[in-house]
Design a protein around this motif. Structure first.
Motif, PDB file in Angstrom:
ATOM      1  N   ALA A 139       7.976  22.135  12.319  1.00  0.00           N
ATOM      2  CA  ALA A 139       8.968  21.919  13.583  1.00  0.00           C
ATOM      3  C   ALA A 139       8.082  21.904  14.750  1.00  0.00           C
ATOM      4  O   ALA A 139       7.154  22.711  15.036  1.00  0.00           O
ATOM      5  N   VAL A 140       8.324  21.151  15.390  1.00  0.00           N
ATOM      6  CA  VAL A 140       7.557  20.669  16.879  1.00  0.00           C
ATOM      7  C   VAL A 140       8.485  20.828  17.875  1.00  0.00           C
ATOM      8  O   VAL A 140       9.451  20.154  17.848  1.00  0.00           O
ATOM      9  N   ARG A 141       7.850  21.562  18.991  1.00  0.00           N
ATOM     10  CA  ARG A 141       8.728  21.854  20.342  1.00  0.00           C
ATOM     11  C   ARG A 141       8.024  21.312  21.521  1.00  0.00           C
ATOM     12  O   ARG A 141       6.849  21.804  21.617  1.00  0.00           O
ATOM     13  N   ALA A 174      11.636  18.119  17.074  1.00  0.00           N
ATOM     14  CA  ALA A 174      11.465  17.147  15.852  1.00  0.00           C
ATOM     15  C   ALA A 174      10.980  18.030  14.650  1.00  0.00           C
ATOM     16  O   ALA A 174      10.579  18.872  14.613  1.00  0.00           O
ATOM     17  N   LEU A 175      11.469  17.529  13.581  1.00  0.00           N
ATOM     18  CA  LEU A 175      11.228  18.243  12.339  1.00  0.00           C
ATOM     19  C   LEU A 175      10.657  17.198  11.318  1.00  0.00           C
ATOM     20  O   LEU A 175      10.935  16.073  11.180  1.00  0.00           O
ATOM     21  N   LEU A 176       9.300  17.529  10.585  1.00  0.00           N
ATOM     22  CA  LEU A 176       8.641  16.804   9.816  1.00  0.00           C
ATOM     23  C   LEU A 176       8.392  17.531   8.323  1.00  0.00           C
ATOM     24  O   LEU A 176       8.626  18.824   8.395  1.00  0.00           O
ATOM     25  N   GLN A 229       0.835  15.248  22.811  1.00  0.00           N
ATOM     26  CA  GLN A 229       2.032  14.309  22.677  1.00  0.00           C
ATOM     27  C   GLN A 229       1.825  14.208  20.869  1.00  0.00           C
ATOM     28  O   GLN A 229       0.987  13.725  20.479  1.00  0.00           O
ATOM     29  N   LEU A 230       3.037  14.337  20.440  1.00  0.00           N
ATOM     30  CA  LEU A 230       3.332  14.064  18.806  1.00  0.00           C
ATOM     31  C   LEU A 230       3.656  12.725  18.915  1.00  0.00           C
ATOM     32  O   LEU A 230       4.147  12.051  19.881  1.00  0.00           O
ATOM     33  N   ALA A 258       4.730  24.098  21.013  1.00  0.00           N
ATOM     34  CA  ALA A 258       4.606  24.812  19.695  1.00  0.00           C
ATOM     35  C   ALA A 258       4.974  24.162  18.651  1.00  0.00           C
ATOM     36  O   ALA A 258       5.608  23.230  18.588  1.00  0.00           O
ATOM     37  N   ILE A 259       4.121  24.560  17.368  1.00  0.00           N
ATOM     38  CA  ILE A 259       4.344  23.965  16.196  1.00  0.00           C
ATOM     39  C   ILE A 259       4.334  24.951  15.275  1.00  0.00           C
ATOM     40  O   ILE A 259       3.535  26.017  15.197  1.00  0.00           O
TER      41      ILE A 259
END
Length: 160
Positions: free
Chosen positions: A89-91, A98-100, A131-132, A149-150
């Motif tokens: 989970a990336v915020r 987003a979720l990977l 940046q993702l 956060a990841i």
């Protein structure tokens, strides 16, 4: 490019910090300068943005897989299928999420070259934060600016 990212690139102040947490042996706090310690990859991307149309950018940064592997995800590396239960989970600082899946970025499965970009079009992202970047995505919705956060999660109870 979002207005918050543009403002962060020009505002003086301390470097942004990214928190790696969750099911990791080595949770960490990282800045863009810290991310320069991993091998750097380049991606020239084009993606559609719902608000501003097609975007074309150049990004550099380490692979998300490399950074998370160094943080020690708590799966058994000898058991390939054990990795398949892990989510990422990336915020972003603006609340964008987003979720990977781990399988997306794992070289044994999807092998997606997802970056934690440290530069955007040659400009360092020190104050804005990484940046993702998902070069394989046609839509820019999972491009998250100013990652704060990841969270890696292998223990969710989806079937309970």
């Amino acid at each position: 490019m979002s207005q918050s990212l543009a403002a962060a690139r020009t505002t003086a102040g301390p470097a942004a910090e990214l928190v790696l947490a969750g099911d990791l042996d080595h949770p960490a706090r990282l800045t863009v300068p810290d991310l320069l310690g991993w091998p750097q990859h380049r991606a020239e991307v084009a993606f559609e943005c719902a608000t501003s149309g097609v975007q074309n950018h150049r990004f550099t940064g380490p692979l998300l897989h490399d950074v998370l592997t160094d943080a020690g995800p708590v799966f058994d590396p000898a058991r390939r299928k054990d990795r398949l239960r892990f989510l990422i989970a990336v915020r972003g600082a603006d609340g964008h999420r987003a979720l990977l899946s781990w399988a997306e970025i794992d070289p044994d499965f999807g092998r997606a070259p997802v970056l934690l970009a440290v530069t955007l079009d040659g400009t360092p992202l020190d104050r804005a934060g990484p940046q993702l970047v998902l070069p394989q995505d046609r839509c820019g919705a999972r491009y998250i600016s100013g990652i704060e956060a990841i969270h890696v999660d292998g223990g969710y109870s989806a079937w309970d």
